[in-house]
Design an enzyme around this catalytic site. Structure first.
Site, mmCIF file in Angstrom:
data_model
loop_
_atom_site.group_PDB
_atom_site.id
_atom_site.type_symbol
_atom_site.label_atom_id
_atom_site.label_comp_id
_atom_site.label_asym_id
_atom_site.label_seq_id
_atom_site.Cartn_x
_atom_site.Cartn_y
_atom_site.Cartn_z
ATOM 1 N N GLY A 186 0.827 -1.204 0.000
ATOM 2 C CA GLY A 186 0.000 0.000 0.000
ATOM 3 C C GLY A 186 0.855 1.244 0.000
ATOM 4 O O GLY A 186 2.030 1.203 -0.368
ATOM 5 N N GLU A 219 -5.622 -2.641 -27.676
ATOM 6 C CA GLU A 219 -5.177 -3.742 -26.828
ATOM 7 C C GLU A 219 -3.939 -4.424 -27.432
ATOM 8 O O GLU A 219 -3.018 -4.797 -26.706
ATOM 9 C CB GLU A 219 -6.334 -4.736 -26.623
ATOM 10 C CG GLU A 219 -5.983 -6.028 -25.916
ATOM 11 C CD GLU A 219 -5.378 -5.870 -24.528
ATOM 12 O OE1 GLU A 219 -5.352 -4.750 -23.982
ATOM 13 O OE2 GLU A 219 -4.893 -6.888 -23.996
ATOM 14 N N GLU A 252 4.007 -3.790 -23.441
ATOM 15 C CA GLU A 252 4.264 -4.156 -22.046
ATOM 16 C C GLU A 252 5.189 -5.345 -21.884
ATOM 17 O O GLU A 252 5.859 -5.465 -20.863
ATOM 18 C CB GLU A 252 2.965 -4.336 -21.236
ATOM 19 C CG GLU A 252 2.143 -5.556 -21.536
ATOM 20 C CD GLU A 252 0.901 -5.643 -20.634
ATOM 21 O OE1 GLU A 252 -0.125 -6.137 -21.100
ATOM 22 O OE2 GLU A 252 0.967 -5.240 -19.457
HETATM 23 O O1 M6R Z 1 -7.095 -6.181 -12.479
HETATM 24 P P1 M6R Z 1 -7.569 -5.135 -13.451
HETATM 25 O O2 M6R Z 1 -8.300 -5.737 -14.619
HETATM 26 O O3 M6R Z 1 -8.334 -4.039 -12.822
HETATM 27 O O4 M6R Z 1 -6.236 -4.499 -14.032
HETATM 28 C C1 M6R Z 1 -6.283 -3.450 -14.950
HETATM 29 C C2 M6R Z 1 -4.939 -3.207 -15.587
HETATM 30 O O5 M6R Z 1 -3.979 -2.928 -14.611
HETATM 31 C C3 M6R Z 1 -4.454 -4.427 -16.394
HETATM 32 O O6 M6R Z 1 -5.387 -4.794 -17.364
HETATM 33 C C4 M6R Z 1 -3.116 -4.107 -17.075
HETATM 34 O O7 M6R Z 1 -3.291 -3.124 -18.053
HETATM 35 C C5 M6R Z 1 -2.491 -5.369 -17.672
HETATM 36 N N1 M6R Z 1 -1.093 -5.436 -17.352
HETATM 37 C C6 M6R Z 1 -2.565 -5.416 -19.140
HETATM 38 O O8 M6R Z 1 -2.013 -6.569 -19.672
#
Ligand code: M6R
Length: 606
Positions: A99, A479, A486
Site C-alpha cells: 500500500g 489492446e 508491455e
Molecule cells: O485487475 P484489473 O483488470 O483491474 O487491471 C487493470 C490493468 O492494470 C491491467 O489490465 C493491465 O493493463 C495489464 N497489465 C494489461 O495486460
C-alpha cells in the site's frame, strides 16, 4: 501490487513462506524478504534485491521456526535496495505491507522518528509507530489500533511482535488480504494462489478488522473490540490452474486456455439459446431503466470496455462512454441514477477502479461489475456482479481475462437487446449462436502460431510498431499495442487509421512494422487506402482481414485471415493473433514475459 504471505503452524515456516512467495511473485518482483520467529525466541530476517529465487539463495535450510511473514515487493517509496525490501524491524515489531502511507512524513516529524530510519520507505514509519505504541501499552491489539487511527492511506499489514511467539497480527484498508485456517496451520496472504496448496476454504479479510492469527485459529475483531465471524468462501479451481502445466510461460498457457474459459463464462448464462443472468442475480430492470452506460476500468480491462462500447452502441442505440478510472475518479462526472455504470476489473482490486466505483455510487448510479476474482473488493462493493470464469490469471499481461470480459460485454448486449426490445427474440438467438462459435474462431487463431512466430522474429528488434484500424478494429488495435509494448518493450501505438495522416504518419519510415486490422466491411476500402499510405512510405505491413476478402499483394507484406463472417464478432480471433504476436516478439528477444519490467499484476496503489 506486492505479495504478502504469513504462516503459523506445524510446518517449517521458511518453506511455506518461500513457496507462497513463488506463487505470489507476479504481484511484484523487485525484491523479496522474510522474517521468522525462531524456536529459541529469536528473529531471523533476510531481504534481497531480485526475484524470490535470490531470497531463497540467502535463506539457510532447516531454520527452526514455525511462524513467519514474507513479502515480494513492487517499489513505491524508495529505490530497489536490500534495505528498502520488506519486512522492516523496529524494536519488538517486525512488519511488512502493501500500500501507501500518505502521511508518513507528518508521522515521522510528529513522533520524532526522523533520523532513525534505516530505509527510505514509508513502511518503516509504520513499524516505528506500532513499536512506539507497543512500548506505551504493552498490548499488540492496542498498539495496532492506535497506529491505525493515525495512518492515512491504503494498506495491508502483517505484523510480528518478537516477544509474542507463534502469532501474526494483520489489518487492511483497501489493499487485499485473504486468510485461512486448516490442519496444516493458519495462513494470511494477498491472494488465494498462495493458500491453495493447503486449503480451498478461505475468507476475505474485511477492512479495518484486526486479525490475531495463531496455529489453530484466527480471531477477528473490529477496532472497538467486537469479535466477528469470518464469511467463508471456497476456491473453485485446482492448484494446477495456477501452475504452468508444461507451457514455457504462464502467458502462453493462458492464451491457449481461452476457448475453454470462454465456454465456462458464457455457457452457464445461456437458457434455450438466450442470455440469462438469473444465476447471477442481475435483474432486467437494471437494463431496462438506464438511458446511458458508463464503463470504467484501467488498461486491458478498459480496452475490453472500448469493444463493449462499440457493440452496445451498435446493437442498442444508447450512448455508452468509456472512462479511464484514474481520470474518472478526479473528474466531476455528469452522471445520474439513470446511468448504468459498468466497472471492469480482472483482479477486482485495482485501486483507481475501486475509487471510481465509489464515486459512481455517490452519484446514485447502479453499479454492475465484471470481475474475475471472487469476493474481491470491487465485486463486494458493486450492486451486481457478473463474474468471468477465467480462473487465476498469473501472467502480468492480461490475455484470457480480456477474452472473457469481452464475452460478458457481448452477453450483456444480448440481454439488453432482448429486454429493451431492441431486437426480436430470433435476432437475439442468432447473436448468441454466433457468440457461441467464438471458441472455434479462437482455436483457428491459435493454429496460426507458427506463422505469427515468424513475423514476430522479424519485428523483434524494431524500435517502433503501429497498430491501425477503423471502428471496432481501432478498439482491438489499442489492446494489441498495449500487449506488445508491455512485454517486448517496443514502442507501440494504436491509431485510428484515418487519423494517421494528421501527424503520426511522419513516424512511418522504411521497415517500420504496421499491424493493420481491416475486418469491418463498411469501412474496409477506407482502411485499405490508409494502409496504402503507410505502404507507400515503406512500412512493413501485417494485415488481418476476414477469410476470402480479396487483398492485392501490393497492400501488405503478410496477410493473416480470420474465419469470421459477421463483422460484429471479429474481435475474438483478432485478439488471439495480437496476443501471440506480442508473446513471440518478447520470446524472440529473450524476455520474461510473465514478469515484465516495472509492472505488477494488480495495481493497488494510485
Ligand atoms: O485487475 P484489473 O483488470 O483491474 O487491471 C487493470 C490493468 O492494470 C491491467 O489490465 C493491465 O493493463 C495489464 N497489465 C494489461 O495486460
Amino acid at each position: 501490487m506486492c505479495g504478502i504471505i504469513g504462516y503459523t503452524g506445524p510446518l517449517m515456516a521458511r518453506d511455506v513462506i518461500l513457496q507462497g512467495l513463488h506463487q505470489l511473485e507476479y504481484r511484484g518482483y523487485d525484491s523479496a524478504g522474510m522474517a521468522l520467529l525462531t524456536e529459541d525466541g529469536g528473529m531471523y530476517l533476510r531481504k534481497k534485491v531480485g526475484q524470490v529465487s535470490a531470497l531463497e539463495a540467502v535463506c539457510e535450510p532447516d531454520i527452526p521456526a514455525h511462524c513467519g511473514i514474507g513479502h515480494t515487493r513492487w517499489a513505491t517509496h524508495g529505490g530497489v535496495t536490500d534495505a528498502n525490501a520488506h519486512p522492516h524491524a523496529v524494536g519488538k515489531v517486525v512488519l511488512l505491507y502493501n500500500g501507501i502511507i500518505e502521511n508518513y512524513h507528518t508521522i515521522s516529524r510528529q513522533f520524532g522518528f526522523e533520523g532513525l530510519a534505516t530505509s527510505e520507505t514509508d513502511t518503516e514509519v509504520a513499524a516505528q509507530l506500532i513499536n512506539y505504541y507497543y512500548g506505551q501499552t504493552g498490548n499488540p491489539y492496542e498498539a495496532i489500533r492506535r497506529s491505525i487511527e493515525i495512518i492515512e492511506g491504503s494498506y495491508a499489514f502483517c505484523i510480528l511482535f518478537t516477544d509474542i511467539p507463534g502469532t501474526i497480527y494483520a489489518i487492511r484498508n483497501v489493499s487485499p488480504l485473504v486468510a485461512a485456517s486448516s490442519e496444516q496451520g493458519s495462513f494470511i496472504a494477498s491472494d488465494v494462489t498462495a493458500l491453495i496448496s493447503y486449503t480451498k476454504e478461505y475468507f476475505v479479510v474485511p477492512e479495518q478488522h484486526i486479525l490475531t492469527i495463531t496455529q489453530d485459529q484466527i480471531r477477528m475483531e473490529t477496532l472497538d473490540g467486537t469479535v466477528v465471524k469470518p464469511e467463508m468462501l471456497e476456491v473453485t479451481w485446482d492448484v494446477e490452474a495456477a501452475q504452468k502445466g508444461g507451457y514455457p510461460h504462464f502467458m502462453l498457457k493462458e492464451i491457449y486456455e481461452q476457448p475453454e474459459v470462454f465456454q465456462k463464462t458464457i455457457m452457464p448464462r445461456l437458457v434455450e439459446g438466450l442470455p440469462n443472468f438469473e444465476v447471477d442475480g442481475v435483474p432486467d430492470p437494471l437494463f431496462q431503466r438506464c438511458h446511458s452506460i458508463q464503463v470504467i476500468a484501467c488498461g486491458t480491462a478498459m480496452y475490453a470496455g472500448m469493444v463493449g462500447r462499440a457493440i452496445m452502441e451498435k446493437q442498442l442505440r444508447i450512448p455508452v462512454s468509456v472512462s479511464i478510472a484514474s481520470e474518472f475518479r478526479y473528474d466531476t462526472p455528469l452522471l445520474d441514477p439513470g446511468t448504468l455504470v459498468i466497472v471492469v476489473s480482472q483482479s477486482g482490486e485495482t485501486i483507481d477502479t475501486l475509487a471510481a466505483l465509489r464515486l459512481a455510487k455517490e452519484c446514485g448510479c447502479p453499479v454492475l461489475s465484471i470481475v474475475n476474482v471472487k469476493g474481491s473488493t470491487i465485486a463486494r462493493e458493486s450492486d451486481y456482479v457478473l463474474y468471468t470464469h477465467a480462473g487465476p490469471e498469473i501472467a502480468v499481461a492480461s490475455t484470457k481475462a480480456y477474452m472473457v470480459q469481452l464475452a460478458v460485454f457481448y452477453l450483456i448486449t444480448a440481454r439488453m437487446m432482448l429486454v429493451r426490445g431492441a431486437a426480436e427474440e430470433a435476432q437475439v438467438k442468432d447473436f448468441i449462436a454466433s457468440l457461441a462459435k467464438a471458441p472455434e474462431w479462437i482455436q483457428d487463431a491459435l493454429g496460426q502460431g507458427d506463422a505469427i512466430r515468424k513475423q514476430a522474429e522479424k519485428m523483434a528488434f524494431s524500435r517502433d510498431a503501429f497498430f491501425i484500424g477503423r471502428g471496432m478494429d481501432y478498439a482491438f488495435s489499442l489492446e494489441g499495442a498495449l500487449k506488445l509494448k508491455e512485454i517486448s518493450y517496443i514502442h507501440a501505438e494504436a491509431y485510428a487509421a484515418g487519423e494517421l495522416k494528421h501527424g503520426t504518419i511522419a513516424l512511418i519510415e522504411p521497415g517500420v512494422p504496421v499491424i493493420a486490422l481491416a475486418t469491418q466491411d463498411h469501412i474496409f476500402n477506407k482502411t485499405i487506402s490508409n494502409i496504402r499510405e503507410v505502404k507507400a512510405r515503406g512500412a512493413y505491413v501485417i494485415l488481418i482481414t476476414k477469410k476470402g476478402v480479396p487483398v492485392s499483394s501490393e497492400v501488405c507484406d503478410v496477410h493473416l485471415e480470420i474465419p469470421v463472417e459477421d463483422d460484429r464478432f471479429t474481435v475474438f480471433p483478432c485478439a488471439v493473433l495480437l496476443q501471440l504476436l506480442a508473446y513471440y516478439t518478447a520470446y524472440a528477444k529473450g524476455y520474461d514475459m510473465d514478469k515484465p519490467r516495472n509492472l505488477a499484476k494488480s495495481v493497488t496503489v494510485e
